[in-house]
Design a protein around this motif. Structure first.
Motif, mmCIF file in Angstrom:
data_model
loop_
_atom_site.group_PDB
_atom_site.id
_atom_site.type_symbol
_atom_site.label_atom_id
_atom_site.label_comp_id
_atom_site.label_asym_id
_atom_site.label_seq_id
_atom_site.Cartn_x
_atom_site.Cartn_y
_atom_site.Cartn_z
ATOM 1 N N GLY A 5 1.983 1.108 -15.067
ATOM 2 C CA GLY A 5 2.723 0.106 -13.818
ATOM 3 C C GLY A 5 2.096 0.792 -12.899
ATOM 4 O O GLY A 5 1.755 1.346 -12.660
ATOM 5 N N VAL A 6 2.773 0.138 -12.156
ATOM 6 C CA VAL A 6 2.359 0.107 -10.779
ATOM 7 C C VAL A 6 2.266 1.726 -10.285
ATOM 8 O O VAL A 6 3.489 1.458 -10.238
ATOM 9 C CB VAL A 6 2.666 -1.052 -9.983
ATOM 10 C CG1 VAL A 6 1.476 -0.780 -8.492
ATOM 11 C CG2 VAL A 6 2.144 -2.428 -10.182
ATOM 12 N N SER A 7 1.426 1.727 -9.157
ATOM 13 C CA SER A 7 2.578 3.245 -8.550
ATOM 14 C C SER A 7 3.015 2.976 -6.988
ATOM 15 O O SER A 7 2.948 2.341 -6.898
ATOM 16 C CB SER A 7 0.994 3.989 -8.160
ATOM 17 O OG SER A 7 0.552 3.475 -7.407
ATOM 18 N N GLY A 8 3.735 4.074 -6.629
ATOM 19 C CA GLY A 8 4.675 3.622 -5.918
ATOM 20 C C GLY A 8 4.474 3.549 -4.889
ATOM 21 O O GLY A 8 4.623 2.006 -4.036
ATOM 22 N N ILE A 9 2.804 4.072 -4.417
ATOM 23 C CA ILE A 9 2.298 3.870 -3.035
ATOM 24 C C ILE A 9 1.817 2.490 -2.983
ATOM 25 O O ILE A 9 1.761 1.891 -2.093
ATOM 26 C CB ILE A 9 1.186 4.602 -2.795
ATOM 27 C CG1 ILE A 9 1.397 5.838 -2.303
ATOM 28 C CG2 ILE A 9 0.412 4.225 -1.808
ATOM 29 C CD1 ILE A 9 0.759 7.216 -2.594
ATOM 30 N N ALA A 11 2.844 -0.459 -4.801
ATOM 31 C CA ALA A 11 3.934 -1.167 -4.503
ATOM 32 C C ALA A 11 4.529 -1.235 -3.557
ATOM 33 O O ALA A 11 4.390 -2.551 -2.621
ATOM 34 C CB ALA A 11 5.164 -0.931 -5.126
ATOM 35 N N ALA A 12 4.291 -0.072 -2.168
ATOM 36 C CA ALA A 12 4.901 -0.296 -1.291
ATOM 37 C C ALA A 12 4.233 -1.169 -0.511
ATOM 38 O O ALA A 12 4.083 -1.936 -0.130
ATOM 39 C CB ALA A 12 4.847 1.133 -0.464
ATOM 40 N N ILE A 13 2.669 -1.376 -0.249
ATOM 41 C CA ILE A 13 1.994 -1.746 0.040
ATOM 42 C C ILE A 13 1.884 -3.223 -0.125
ATOM 43 O O ILE A 13 1.469 -4.670 0.816
ATOM 44 C CB ILE A 13 0.053 -1.328 -0.011
ATOM 45 C CG1 ILE A 13 -0.248 -0.139 0.564
ATOM 46 C CG2 ILE A 13 -1.042 -2.570 0.423
ATOM 47 C CD1 ILE A 13 -0.827 1.368 0.385
ATOM 48 N N LEU A 14 1.579 -3.854 -1.100
ATOM 49 C CA LEU A 14 2.113 -4.953 -2.069
ATOM 50 C C LEU A 14 3.476 -5.540 -1.318
ATOM 51 O O LEU A 14 3.208 -7.315 -0.949
ATOM 52 C CB LEU A 14 1.994 -5.364 -3.732
ATOM 53 C CG LEU A 14 1.331 -4.780 -4.110
ATOM 54 C CD1 LEU A 14 1.495 -4.593 -5.495
ATOM 55 C CD2 LEU A 14 0.224 -6.111 -3.654
ATOM 56 N N LEU A 15 4.371 -5.175 -1.055
ATOM 57 C CA LEU A 15 5.582 -5.561 -0.482
ATOM 58 C C LEU A 15 5.392 -5.497 1.230
ATOM 59 O O LEU A 15 5.687 -6.015 1.172
ATOM 60 C CB LEU A 15 7.091 -4.633 -0.763
ATOM 61 C CG LEU A 15 7.385 -4.651 -1.859
ATOM 62 C CD1 LEU A 15 8.397 -3.092 -2.061
ATOM 63 C CD2 LEU A 15 8.003 -6.103 -2.510
ATOM 64 N N VAL A 16 4.585 -4.960 1.491
ATOM 65 C CA VAL A 16 4.716 -5.057 3.633
ATOM 66 C C VAL A 16 3.932 -6.376 3.624
ATOM 67 O O VAL A 16 3.775 -6.830 4.465
ATOM 68 C CB VAL A 16 3.245 -3.796 3.561
ATOM 69 C CG1 VAL A 16 3.118 -4.116 5.159
ATOM 70 C CG2 VAL A 16 4.766 -2.204 3.765
ATOM 71 N N VAL A 17 2.521 -6.066 2.413
ATOM 72 C CA VAL A 17 1.456 -7.532 2.864
ATOM 73 C C VAL A 17 2.422 -8.267 2.564
ATOM 74 O O VAL A 17 2.306 -9.750 2.780
ATOM 75 C CB VAL A 17 0.442 -7.101 1.562
ATOM 76 C CG1 VAL A 17 -0.224 -8.922 1.550
ATOM 77 C CG2 VAL A 17 -0.222 -5.898 2.164
ATOM 78 N N ILE A 18 3.373 -9.233 1.117
ATOM 79 C CA ILE A 18 3.954 -9.976 0.890
ATOM 80 C C ILE A 18 4.763 -10.737 2.850
ATOM 81 O O ILE A 18 5.204 -11.869 3.010
ATOM 82 C CB ILE A 18 4.806 -9.588 -0.428
ATOM 83 C CG1 ILE A 18 3.932 -10.105 -1.435
ATOM 84 C CG2 ILE A 18 6.188 -10.785 -0.484
ATOM 85 C CD1 ILE A 18 4.349 -9.585 -2.451
ATOM 86 N N VAL A 19 5.445 -9.376 2.720
ATOM 87 C CA VAL A 19 6.227 -10.026 4.024
ATOM 88 C C VAL A 19 5.660 -9.907 5.417
ATOM 89 O O VAL A 19 6.076 -10.722 5.503
ATOM 90 C CB VAL A 19 7.703 -8.254 4.541
ATOM 91 C CG1 VAL A 19 8.012 -8.825 5.830
ATOM 92 C CG2 VAL A 19 8.036 -7.713 3.305
ATOM 93 N N ILE A 20 4.729 -9.631 5.261
ATOM 94 C CA ILE A 20 3.562 -9.641 6.430
ATOM 95 C C ILE A 20 3.449 -11.625 6.357
ATOM 96 O O ILE A 20 3.356 -12.352 7.636
ATOM 97 C CB ILE A 20 2.226 -8.944 6.950
ATOM 98 C CG1 ILE A 20 2.893 -7.504 7.719
ATOM 99 C CG2 ILE A 20 1.312 -9.765 8.041
ATOM 100 C CD1 ILE A 20 1.820 -6.826 7.461
ATOM 101 N N ALA A 21 2.902 -11.422 5.371
ATOM 102 C CA ALA A 21 2.624 -13.096 5.063
ATOM 103 C C ALA A 21 3.722 -14.297 5.678
ATOM 104 O O ALA A 21 3.428 -15.107 6.025
ATOM 105 C CB ALA A 21 2.383 -13.589 3.843
#
Length: 130
Positions: A5-9, A11-21
């Motif tokens: 699966g996706v590592s925690g780091i 996953a956190a980076i993806l969530l931040v990018v989605i929120v910024i977009a």
């Protein structure tokens, strides 16, 4: 046991990018930048020469709001033609057309011309052979 699966780091980076977009798109929408570009846009759906010779252009309001035909400016090969006639004149509602006639700024038979029509929300350009 293997962890998949996706590592925690990541996953956190993806969530931040989605929120910024999402914040960026929301800002553009609510500040009117997106609406301002689509509110009063036009296109030339048909253009042809008559035997007079005059150029006739059918202009469509592709925007989301009405505009007045006196907000449209017509140029032939870079020179403004202020003596054009709109049919119908007055208000050009969204998703309707008007026909611009008497576009005759230096037009002669046997030549190609570039017609530019400018609206508050953009412009439309087409070439016509006379």
């Amino acid at each position: 046991m293997l962890n998949k699966g996706v590592s925690g780091i990541i996953a956190a980076i993806l969530l931040v990018v989605i929120v910024i977009a999402l914040v960026g798109v929301s800002y553009l929408y609510f500040s009117g930048l997106i609406q301002g570009k689509t509110e009063k846009t036009i296109s030339i759906s048909d253009i042809y020469c008559t035997s007079t010779p005059d150029i006739v252009a059918v202009v469509s309001n592709d925007g989301t709001s009405s505009m007045n035909t006196n907000e449209l400016t017509v140029f032939v090969d870079g020179t403004q033609d202020a003596s054009v006639t709109f049919n119908p004149a007055g208000t050009l509602t969204a998703h309707n057309t008007t026909t611009i006639t008497d576009i005759d700024q230096g037009v002669s038979i046997g030549n190609t011309y570039t017609v530019l029509i400018v609206s508050p929300g953009g412009s439309a350009r087409r070439e016509v052979n006379c």
